[in-house]
Design an enzyme around this catalytic site. Structure first.
Site, PDB file in Angstrom:
ATOM      1  NE  ARG A 109      35.607 -11.242  42.636  1.00 20.38           N
ATOM      2  CZ  ARG A 109      36.515 -11.999  42.008  1.00 20.38           C
ATOM      3  NH1 ARG A 109      36.899 -11.696  40.815  1.00 20.38           N
ATOM      4  NH2 ARG A 109      37.002 -13.091  42.580  1.00 20.38           N
ATOM      5  CB  THR A 110      35.246  -8.326  48.925  1.00 18.43           C
ATOM      6  OG1 THR A 110      34.351  -9.120  48.163  1.00 18.43           O
ATOM      7  CG2 THR A 110      34.480  -7.545  49.969  1.00 18.43           C
TER       8      THR A 110
ATOM      9  NE  ARG B  77      35.179 -12.232  51.892  1.00 18.38           N
ATOM     10  CZ  ARG B  77      35.055 -12.329  50.568  1.00 18.38           C
ATOM     11  NH1 ARG B  77      35.832 -13.147  49.889  1.00 18.38           N
ATOM     12  NH2 ARG B  77      34.161 -11.616  49.919  1.00 18.38           N
TER      13      ARG B  77
ATOM     14  CE  LYS C 274      52.833 -14.894  67.844  1.00 20.22           C
ATOM     15  NZ  LYS C 274      53.120 -13.518  68.301  1.00 20.22           N
TER      16      LYS C 274
ATOM     17  CG  HIS D  86      29.462 -10.672  50.348  1.00 22.54           C
ATOM     18  ND1 HIS D  86      30.014  -9.440  50.631  1.00 22.54           N
ATOM     19  CD2 HIS D  86      30.316 -11.253  49.454  1.00 22.54           C
ATOM     20  CE1 HIS D  86      31.144  -9.297  49.952  1.00 22.54           C
ATOM     21  NE2 HIS D  86      31.354 -10.379  49.240  1.00 22.54           N
TER      22      HIS D  86
HETATM   23  N1   CP Z   1      32.354 -11.452  45.141  1.00 19.40           N
HETATM   24  C1   CP Z   1      33.327 -11.666  46.036  1.00 19.40           C
HETATM   25  O1   CP Z   1      33.097 -11.638  47.239  1.00 19.40           O
HETATM   26  O2   CP Z   1      34.560 -11.910  45.494  1.00 19.40           O
HETATM   27  P1   CP Z   1      35.880 -12.124  46.334  1.00 19.40           P
HETATM   28  O3   CP Z   1      35.734 -13.410  47.107  1.00 19.40           O
HETATM   29  O4   CP Z   1      36.991 -12.170  45.326  1.00 19.40           O
HETATM   30  O5   CP Z   1      36.004 -10.962  47.273  1.00 19.40           O
END
Ligand code: CP
Length: 303
Positions: A58-59, A108, A87, A136
């Protein structure tokens, strides 16, 4: 510095209430524009990096879609395979280099604090898309946006956070963001997965902590996955997995008009049969991620 052109978004605590509300207003405009097929390409000619050192659906995709809707091109990676991280390149060196090729970074990373480090190295805006068990913030913005769309307000809601409150970064950010509103919170978890003290002591709203899935008075039941990947002892995971499961039967005892949210992905904590109930909102919630990430990206790149 006020949140806007050139800002990073690393922690939800970086935003004041009026800045959160401004993101909602901007997201609503983008939501209307997307639905009408009339999005202005405010990032035409710009390049955004999507650096996902850890799994995401999603993100990552809603961030890329947000950039594409606004006219930016997206470069980056999903997983470290094929990158120089294999590496032995450090995060700091990776960001130092990527920063020369792009105009903003979505990141991320599995380690707490990685997004903050990236922001310290990069000259361009960095948007934290989840760092370890820490934060998040764009998820939290879309969670609040979803609640406000549903109820027309956030003040006055009773909200249960259910599941892995120890390792779940979404509930850490959300519990802190809700300090801007007057709500009642219920933390529902196994004792070994309680909300960490460093978050708990920052929460200003009244909180009831319980092991029982007692949701009868709640307007929002925010369910989270047990974060298997964060456990150092998989035996411990096996002991707590599957302890909560939302089913149509459980929802018979829920408040009329209440909604079930989940940042997703789910494993088994919400039965598939809940999807068809009037309470289910997790797919709409994930859909709102597009508008929120358009709003955040436009804010940090255009002001
Ligand atoms: N909610 C969320 O962070 O989903 P993903 O890990 O799929 O990005």
């Amino acid at each position: 510095m006020a949140f806007g052109k050139g800002s990073d978004l690393i922690s939800i605590s970086d935003l004041e209430k009026k800045e959160i509300e401004a993101v909602f207003a901007r997201a609503k405009k983008f939501e209307d524009a997307v639905k009408a097929g009339k999005v202005k390409r405010t990032l035409e000619g710009r390049v955004v990096a999507s650096l996902f050192f850890e799994a995401s659906t999603r993100t990552r995709l809603s961030s890329a879609s947000a950039a594409n809707h606004l006219g930016a091109r997206v470069i980056g990676f999903s997983g470290i395979e094929g990158t120089s991280v294999q590496k032995g390149e450090t995060l700091s060196d990776t960001i130092e280099m990527v920063d020369k090729y792009i105009d903003a970074i979505f990141i991320r990373h599995p380690l707490d604090g990685a997004a903050r480090l990236a922001a310290e190295v990069a000259k361009h805006p960095v948007i934290n898309c989840g760092d370890g068990s820490n934060q998040h913030p764009t998820q939290t913005l879309l969670d609040l946006y979803t609640m406000r769309k549903e109820f027309g307000r956030i003040d006055g809601l009773e909200i249960a956070l259910v599941g892995d409150l120890k390792y779940g970064r979404t509930v850490h950010s959300l519990a802190l963001a809700l300090n801007h509103y007057k709500v009642r919170l219920k933390f529902v978890s196994h004792p070994s997965l309680k909300m960490p003290d460093y978050i708990r002591k920052e929460v200003s709203n009244p909180v009831a902590e319980t092991e029982r899935l007692d949701i009868g008075k709640c307007d929002v039941v925010y369910v989270t996955r047990i974060q298997k990947e964060r456990f150092s002892d998989l035996m411990e995971y096996e002991r707590v997995k599957g302890i909560y499961k939302i089913t149509p039967g459980v929802l018979e005892g829920a408040k009329k008009g209440s909604i079930v949210m989940h940042p997703l992905p789910r494993v088994d904590e919400i039965s598939r049969t809940v999807d068809a109930t009037p309470n289910a909102r997790y797919f709409q919630q994930a859909g709102n991620g597009l508008f929120i990430r358009m709003a955040v990206l436009d804010a940090v790149m255009n002001g």
